[in-house]
Design a protein around this motif. Structure first.
Motif, short mmCIF file in Angstrom:
data_model
loop_
_atom_site.label_atom_id
_atom_site.label_comp_id
_atom_site.label_asym_id
_atom_site.label_seq_id
_atom_site.Cartn_x
_atom_site.Cartn_y
_atom_site.Cartn_z
N PRO A 91 0.79 -1.24 0.00
CA PRO A 91 0.00 0.00 0.00
C PRO A 91 0.82 1.28 0.00
O PRO A 91 0.35 2.31 -0.47
CB PRO A 91 -0.84 -0.12 1.28
N ILE A 92 2.06 1.24 0.55
CA ILE A 92 2.85 2.47 0.58
C ILE A 92 3.24 2.86 -0.85
O ILE A 92 3.13 4.03 -1.24
CB ILE A 92 4.11 2.29 1.46
N VAL A 136 -7.12 1.01 0.88
CA VAL A 136 -7.99 0.73 -0.25
C VAL A 136 -7.90 1.88 -1.25
O VAL A 136 -7.86 3.04 -0.87
CB VAL A 136 -9.45 0.49 0.22
N PHE A 137 -7.87 1.53 -2.52
CA PHE A 137 -7.74 2.51 -3.61
C PHE A 137 -8.78 2.19 -4.67
O PHE A 137 -9.19 1.04 -4.83
CB PHE A 137 -6.34 2.48 -4.21
N THR A 138 -9.21 3.20 -5.40
CA THR A 138 -10.22 2.99 -6.44
C THR A 138 -9.68 3.38 -7.81
O THR A 138 -8.94 4.35 -7.95
CB THR A 138 -11.48 3.81 -6.14
N ALA A 157 3.48 -8.76 10.16
CA ALA A 157 3.00 -9.45 8.95
C ALA A 157 2.91 -8.48 7.78
O ALA A 157 2.69 -7.29 7.97
CB ALA A 157 1.63 -10.05 9.22
N ARG A 158 3.08 -9.01 6.60
CA ARG A 158 2.96 -8.20 5.40
C ARG A 158 1.55 -7.62 5.33
O ARG A 158 0.56 -8.33 5.53
CB ARG A 158 3.22 -9.08 4.18
N GLU A 159 1.45 -6.34 5.04
CA GLU A 159 0.15 -5.67 4.95
C GLU A 159 -0.37 -5.75 3.54
O GLU A 159 0.33 -5.48 2.58
CB GLU A 159 0.29 -4.21 5.38
N GLY A 160 -1.64 -6.15 3.42
CA GLY A 160 -2.25 -6.25 2.11
C GLY A 160 -2.91 -4.95 1.71
O GLY A 160 -2.90 -3.95 2.44
#
Length: 467
Positions: A184-185, A323-325, A212-215
């Motif tokens: 996400p970064i 979250v991205f759109t 943990a890896r961030e989704g």
């Protein structure tokens, strides 16, 4: 590999271009961008060359001499008779200077590839001079896959290299950077939110090593069905996704563009037949992201026009997941284009209104029929096939003329699209005569008369011929 690809630093180093026309100017622009100390020599320099390079290069109008060549690290020859070119090439090679002769690969010590320039990120494609047009085509194909801010992403990562080295063990660094570029970064940087990205990056570097890896979740519009109408950004996300949750309206041709090893889950809905309930879809988005995966929620048309994308966005955001759109071409725009029909037109319609003909269960859509009938502009009804008779009758009952043109567009933009047109009073007949099942769009208004499509008469004549 016929030639070894290498990137050479030309900062403040002397480069010579022989010639003064369009080819010389094209090479000169490249060299100026690369930071070279540039000299352009030609017996006649074009007015455009002089104007474009003023203050950026030494411009000399005369024939080149050996000393000009010997003083350079690279020489480009863009014009000259064969005997002149041969002498200049020989002088360069005696002096140990690399030379490039435009469109003469047999004389070239190096070639200039097709280049994609994104600042810190440079991609080059070479056909070794054999097919430069192919090189340009490949460049266009690759360029479409690269985010416009990918150079900014490289700059961003460079700012944290030392911090990562000091905080993270050498054995874990590669994994860290892989998580970063897929996470996400990086997505924040690519969308222009560098302030938020810096804050998140500092938290990531200083957080627990075992974290943990961030989704991340991307809610993506797939457009009306034609894969050529998919946005470039949507294509990039499909080719990077770990998991794809897709709707009934997403075509097989679009799914074929996705990363091959991505997990795919069909969560489509038809009237009174929801393969997966909405709350379960939202729960899956959150669960997959918490497993550290890049999740693409792929929705037909645009996610935020009758696509329930807003509900999914709110749920994912409330769960603390980035979250991205990514918007898509909505069905109204895509289908209107497929029918060669404008939705607004100075002579026929000054506005367009989108409504849904779908209601919970078998109920009637809760719409202000009086207001819709009074608009007299273009009305586009999504998901209105099953209620077409009722929609037509209500609009007529509230004042819209029965003679108002309509177009019914089924599977618009796809190879099997169907377009039928007539009048509002015939709306139910159009659906039946065309055996329209859906997905389909109803376009009501004067612009519908301009659509390409079959009429009831044309359908009847076709049936008589078949019979």
């Amino acid at each position: 590999m016929n030639r070894f690809p290498a990137y050479i630093s030309l900062d403040d180093r002397p480069v010579l271009i022989i010639g003064g026309g369009a080819s010389a100017l094209a090479k000169a622009r490249l060299m100026v961008t690369a930071g070279a100390t540039l000299t352009v020599i030609g017996e006649k320099l074009s007015r455009e060359t002089k104007s474009a390079l003023k203050g950026k290069a030494r411009l000399i109008e005369r024939a080149p001499v050996v000393a000009d060549i010997e003083a350079s690290v690279l020489v480009f020859i863009t014009e000259g008779a064969n005997d002149q070119v041969e002498r200049w090439v020989e002088a360069a090679r005696i002096a140990g200077v690399l030379v490039n002769v435009v469109d003469r690969p047999e004389y070239c010590d190096f070639t200039t590839p097709s280049i994609i320039d994104r600042g810190r990120v440079t991609v080059s494609i070479s056909t070794d001079g054999a097919a430069p047009v192919l090189g340009r085509k490949l460049r266009a194909d690759i360029e479409a896959l690269l985010p416009s801010k990918v150079g900014s992403l490289a700059d961003f990562a460079d700012q944290y290299r030392d911090a990562v080295k000091s905080k993270i063990n050498e054995s874990e660094r590669r994994q860290f950077w892989e998580r970063f570029f897929e996470g996400p970064i990086a997505a924040q940087v690519l969308t222009g939110d560098e302030a938020g990205a810096h804050e998140a990056m500092l938290a990531l570097i200083n957080g627990p090593a075992s974290e943990a890896r961030e989704g991340v979740v991307h809610i993506v519009g797939a457009g009306p069905g034609d894969p050529d109408l998919l946005t470039i950004k949507a294509l990039r996300l499909l080719q990077r996704a770990d998991v794809i949750l897709y709707d009934r309206l997403v075509s097989d041709d679009i799914l074929a563009l996705a990363r091959r090893d991505a997990e795919r889950f069909y969560v489509g809905k038809a009237k009174a037949n929801h393969a997966v309930p909405q709350d379960e879809i939202e729960a899956r988005l959150v669960a997959f992201a918490r497993e550290g995966k890049m999740v693409v929620r792929l929705k037909g048309g645009d996610p935020f026009i009758f696509g329930r994308g807003g509900e999914e966005l709110e749920t994912v955001r409330a769960a603390g997941i980035p979250v991205f759109t990514t918007p898509g071409i909505t069905a109204a725009a895509g289908c209107a284009a497929a029918a060669n029909m404008a939705l607004t037109h100075r002579d026929h319609s000054q506005a367009v209104t989108f409504v849904t003909g779908h209601a919970k269960g078998e109920g009637e859509p809760d719409l202000d029929w009086s207001a819709l009938a009074a608009l007299k502009n273009t009305l586009v009804v999504y998901m209105g096939v099953s209620k077409a008779d009722s929609i037509g009758a209500k609009l007529i009952a509230h004042g819209r003329e029965a003679s108002t043109p309509v177009a019914v567009i089924e599977k618009g933009t796809r190879a099997d699209q169907k377009i039928i047109k007539g009048t509002l009073g015939q709306l139910g007949q159009l659906i039946d005569a065309g055996s329209v099942i859906g997905p389909a769009l109803l376009v009501i208004g004067e612009v519908a008369a301009l659509a390409d499509g079959e009429t009831l008469l044309a359908i009847a004549q076709k049936e008589r011929l078949v019979a």
